[in-house]
Motif scaffolding. Sequence first.
Motif, short mmCIF file in Angstrom:
data_model
loop_
_atom_site.label_atom_id
_atom_site.label_comp_id
_atom_site.label_asym_id
_atom_site.label_seq_id
_atom_site.Cartn_x
_atom_site.Cartn_y
_atom_site.Cartn_z
N GLN A 196 0.85 -1.19 0.00
CA GLN A 196 0.00 0.00 0.00
C GLN A 196 0.89 1.24 0.00
O GLN A 196 1.75 1.40 0.85
CB GLN A 196 -0.91 0.01 1.22
CG GLN A 196 -1.87 1.17 1.30
CD GLN A 196 -2.99 1.04 0.29
OE1 GLN A 196 -3.16 -0.02 -0.31
NE2 GLN A 196 -3.74 2.10 0.10
N VAL A 197 0.67 2.12 -0.97
CA VAL A 197 1.45 3.34 -1.07
C VAL A 197 0.86 4.41 -0.17
O VAL A 197 -0.36 4.56 -0.08
CB VAL A 197 1.49 3.84 -2.52
CG1 VAL A 197 2.22 5.16 -2.62
CG2 VAL A 197 2.14 2.79 -3.43
N ARG A 198 1.73 5.13 0.51
CA ARG A 198 1.29 6.22 1.38
C ARG A 198 2.21 7.40 1.18
O ARG A 198 3.43 7.23 1.04
CB ARG A 198 1.33 5.75 2.84
CG ARG A 198 0.65 6.62 3.85
CD ARG A 198 0.41 5.81 5.15
NE ARG A 198 1.65 5.31 5.71
CZ ARG A 198 2.33 5.94 6.66
NH1 ARG A 198 1.91 7.12 7.12
NH2 ARG A 198 3.45 5.41 7.15
N LEU A 199 1.62 8.60 1.14
CA LEU A 199 2.39 9.83 0.96
C LEU A 199 2.28 10.66 2.23
O LEU A 199 1.17 10.87 2.73
CB LEU A 199 1.87 10.64 -0.23
CG LEU A 199 1.68 9.92 -1.57
CD1 LEU A 199 1.24 10.91 -2.64
CD2 LEU A 199 2.95 9.21 -1.98
N VAL A 200 3.40 11.17 2.72
CA VAL A 200 3.41 11.96 3.95
C VAL A 200 4.19 13.24 3.70
O VAL A 200 5.39 13.20 3.42
CB VAL A 200 4.02 11.17 5.12
CG1 VAL A 200 4.05 12.03 6.37
CG2 VAL A 200 3.24 9.88 5.37
N GLU A 201 3.49 14.38 3.84
CA GLU A 201 4.13 15.67 3.63
C GLU A 201 4.66 16.24 4.94
O GLU A 201 4.17 15.92 6.02
CB GLU A 201 3.16 16.70 3.04
CG GLU A 201 2.49 16.30 1.75
CD GLU A 201 1.09 15.80 1.97
OE1 GLU A 201 0.26 15.94 1.06
OE2 GLU A 201 0.82 15.25 3.06
N SER A 202 5.63 17.12 4.80
CA SER A 202 6.15 17.90 5.93
C SER A 202 6.79 19.16 5.39
O SER A 202 6.97 19.31 4.17
CB SER A 202 7.17 17.08 6.73
OG SER A 202 8.28 16.75 5.93
#
Length: 118
Positions: free
Chosen positions: A1-7
């Motif tokens: 499962q692909v997950r994107l996390v911004e910061s």
Amino acid sequence: QVRLVESGGGLVQAGGSLRLSCVVFGSILSMNNMAWYRQAPGKQRELVAMDSRGGPANYADSVKGRFTIFRDSGKNTVYLQMNSLRLEDTAVYSCAGREPFTSQFNYWGQGTQVTVSS
């Protein structure tokens, strides 16, 4: 499962700079395009910048010459370098990924707030 996390969002004065990061948990190499979108209060979401494997990046007219999108495949990360920030750049910025042979961006991050003050 692909997950994107911004910061990297935050409060910055007009004329200043910020660099947003988006880590792809999965593989950024599987993404044909990575992009940054933004949505300001009361406005529609707009495409800010989009990269393309093996091709030039595209930018909204309002950010050309000020923002740069680039990816570091070794770190599975896409960045948005934002310079000469303006009040109107205030928005929630989200990264998105699109796999090959898909017409829409099918992976999204949760967003990070960027606020530009005078």
